[in-house]
Motif scaffolding. Structure first.
Motif, PDB file in Angstrom:
ATOM      1  N   ALA A  90      27.826  37.049  34.355  1.00 31.04           N
ATOM      2  CA  ALA A  90      27.887  36.283  35.630  1.00 31.04           C
ATOM      3  C   ALA A  90      28.628  34.771  35.281  1.00 31.04           C
ATOM      4  CB  ALA A  90      26.267  35.701  35.823  1.00 31.04           C
ATOM      5  N   ARG A  91      28.559  34.287  33.970  1.00 27.43           N
ATOM      6  CA  ARG A  91      29.411  33.110  33.997  1.00 27.43           C
ATOM      7  C   ARG A  91      30.632  33.416  33.921  1.00 27.43           C
ATOM      8  NH1 ARG A  91      25.275  32.549  30.083  1.00 27.43           N
ATOM      9  NH2 ARG A  91      26.589  33.572  28.352  1.00 27.43           N
ATOM     10  N   ALA A  92      31.149  34.733  33.410  1.00 31.32           N
ATOM     11  CA  ALA A  92      32.696  34.952  33.135  1.00 31.32           C
ATOM     12  C   ALA A  92      33.133  35.201  34.779  1.00 31.32           C
ATOM     13  CB  ALA A  92      32.848  36.308  32.538  1.00 31.32           C
ATOM     14  N   ALA A  93      32.235  35.233  35.675  1.00 33.04           N
ATOM     15  CA  ALA A  93      32.967  35.560  37.199  1.00 33.04           C
ATOM     16  C   ALA A  93      33.203  34.480  37.837  1.00 33.04           C
ATOM     17  CB  ALA A  93      31.708  36.515  37.598  1.00 33.04           C
ATOM     18  N   ALA A  94      32.576  33.304  37.381  1.00 35.91           N
ATOM     19  CA  ALA A  94      32.866  32.092  38.157  1.00 35.91           C
ATOM     20  C   ALA A  94      34.232  31.679  37.525  1.00 35.91           C
ATOM     21  CB  ALA A  94      31.728  31.020  37.526  1.00 35.91           C
ATOM     22  N   GLU A  95      35.352  32.190  38.470  1.00 36.01           N
ATOM     23  CA  GLU A  95      36.599  31.638  38.043  1.00 36.01           C
ATOM     24  C   GLU A  95      37.338  31.119  39.041  1.00 36.01           C
ATOM     25  OE1 GLU A  95      38.639  36.213  38.748  1.00 36.01           O
ATOM     26  OE2 GLU A  95      37.282  35.818  37.055  1.00 36.01           O
ATOM     27  N   ASP A  96      38.378  30.546  39.010  1.00 33.98           N
ATOM     28  CA  ASP A  96      39.253  29.923  40.072  1.00 33.98           C
ATOM     29  C   ASP A  96      39.943  31.010  40.544  1.00 33.98           C
ATOM     30  OD1 ASP A  96      38.131  27.379  39.572  1.00 33.98           O
ATOM     31  OD2 ASP A  96      39.854  26.831  37.999  1.00 33.98           O
ATOM     32  N   CYS A  97      40.697  30.727  41.811  1.00 35.98           N
ATOM     33  CA  CYS A  97      41.653  31.814  42.427  1.00 35.98           C
ATOM     34  C   CYS A  97      42.807  31.697  41.825  1.00 35.98           C
ATOM     35  CB  CYS A  97      41.814  31.595  44.040  1.00 35.98           C
ATOM     36  SG  CYS A  97      40.413  31.724  45.071  1.00 35.98           S
ATOM     37  N   ASP A  98      43.383  32.827  41.443  1.00 30.19           N
ATOM     38  CA  ASP A  98      44.772  32.849  40.709  1.00 30.19           C
ATOM     39  C   ASP A  98      45.825  32.527  41.862  1.00 30.19           C
ATOM     40  OD1 ASP A  98      47.058  33.570  39.569  1.00 30.19           O
ATOM     41  OD2 ASP A  98      45.695  34.696  37.963  1.00 30.19           O
ATOM     42  N   PRO A  99      46.660  31.551  41.805  1.00 32.94           N
ATOM     43  CA  PRO A  99      47.795  31.451  42.875  1.00 32.94           C
ATOM     44  C   PRO A  99      48.563  32.726  42.885  1.00 32.94           C
ATOM     45  CG  PRO A  99      47.952  30.079  40.812  1.00 32.94           C
ATOM     46  CD  PRO A  99      46.759  30.694  40.556  1.00 32.94           C
TER      47      PRO A  99
END
Length: 365
Positions: A22-31
């Protein structure tokens, strides 16, 4: 109870129980994704193409409740599924001038394309699950031992669900694979498992690459992605075309029926063989997997020569009987004069060579 959470659409829900994921899924949008027509920047997710004929599906809660409460019948074979075991000597002996497809089970295939080895959605794990102690368990052993897998020129992934992207398999093979071809966003998964970034080709639909004498094209599918409740559709899903010499192979990955099959056939020409999903459908999730009738229609839309059935017999992922995918398509193929391939696990199919297809499941319980 965990073992019964077996539907392909429920696999990400199982992963949601793991805090680390779940923590790994909290990611920024990849440009890099902003240029993709499939990407919705506002929500940082990928989406399916419009399909006005798509059937409505039930809520996650309804699917979850059914998986937990409804008793399954006949979804797991009682008798052993026949497996043709192959050793390294058997693999090396295959004609290096031809194109071969070996069914490893589920949607996993080992290909020898004019002397070079390729893998599609390799899944050697015992369970299609984020944990080793629960989740859908294999109905048969892999026909090729992981240690006997030869050096791999190219590895193709359709999407990041557990029954197609198996972390232990990727980690075991990472020193034997020259190039990975994956949909947008899936590269991050591989890098987290130690795959060097310079070996990964992340591709959007209709993008094409040349590698090891093979033309690889990412093509559309109608599905979804995610390994937890918090990362749904953060990565893209795809079907694939592989052209080796004069022969072309199509692999559907996971997909509901949609107009894209006809477009793929029109744009890429006639396929010699089409590996199309046939299993794990349900009226609760009609947009992400196909009924047998839809599988046959997708094949006819593609205009391919031979229909090769995948995504069945290895894992218990839905409520239909385990033989039903094979039985219903075989009957339709006979009615419509369709060349059908239902190889046994471990059987070698050589493109352009005559073979006698056998209904290996008949008589098995």
């Amino acid at each position: 109870m965990m073992k019964r959470l077996a539907g392909a659409c429920l696999l990400p829900l199982i992963g949601a129980l793991l805090p680390a994921q779940a923590r790994a899924a909290a990611e920024d949008c990849d440009p890099r994704f902003l240029a993709s027509p499939q990407f919705v920047a506002q929500d940082c997710v990928f989406r399916n193409p419009p399909n006005p004929d798509a059937k409505p599906h039930r809520s996650t809660w309804a699917i979850w409740s059914r998986m937990v409460l409804e008793k399954k019948q006949g979804t797991v074979p009682v008798d052993p599924i026949p497996v043709r075991t192959l050793g390294r000597a058997d693999l090396d002996a295959l004609d290096a001038a031809s194109n071969h497809v070996i069914r490893l089970g589920h949607s996993s295939h080992l290909l020898k394309l004019r002397g070079k080895w390729w893998l599609i959605d390799p899944m050697f794990g015992q369970r299609a699950s984020p944990v080793s102690w629960a989740g859908p368990e294999r109905n048969h052993a892999a026909p090729v031992a992981l240690a006997d897998v030869p050096p791999i020129e190219g590895l193709v992934l359709s999407h990041d669900h557990y029954d197609h992207l198996d972390a232990p398999t990727i980690e075991a093979l990472k020193d034997r694979v020259q190039r990975y071809f994956v949909p947008l966003g899936v590269g991050r998964r591989l890098r987290e498992w130690g795959v060097p970034a310079d070996r990964i080709e992340e591709m959007d639909w209709w993008q094409e690459r040349q590698w090891g004498g093979v033309t690889v094209t990412a093509t559309p599918s109608q599905h979804f992605s995610g390994r937890t409740l918090w990362d749904r559709n953060r990565t893209l899903w795809a079907s694939w075309s592989l052209r080796s010499g004069a022969e072309r192979i199509f692999y559907s990955g996971d997909s509901g029926y949609f107009p894209g099959f006809k477009e793929i056939g029109t744009r890429l020409g006639r396929f010699d063989i089409a590996l199309i999903e046939n299993g794990a459908w349900d009226s609760y999730w009609p947009t992400v997997h196909m009924t047998p009738e839809e599988t046959v229609q997708a094949f006819q839309d593609l205009g391919a020569r031979t229909l090769f059935l995948v995504h069945n017999s290895t894992f218990d992922l839905a409520f239909h009987g385990w033989r039903e995918p094979l039985e219903r398509v075989a009957a339709l193929a006979q009615q419509r004069g369709i060349a059908l391939a239902t190889p046994e696990i471990g059987e070698v199919l050589t493109l352009g060579q005559p073979r006698q297809n056998r209904h290996w499941w008949e008589g098995l319980r």
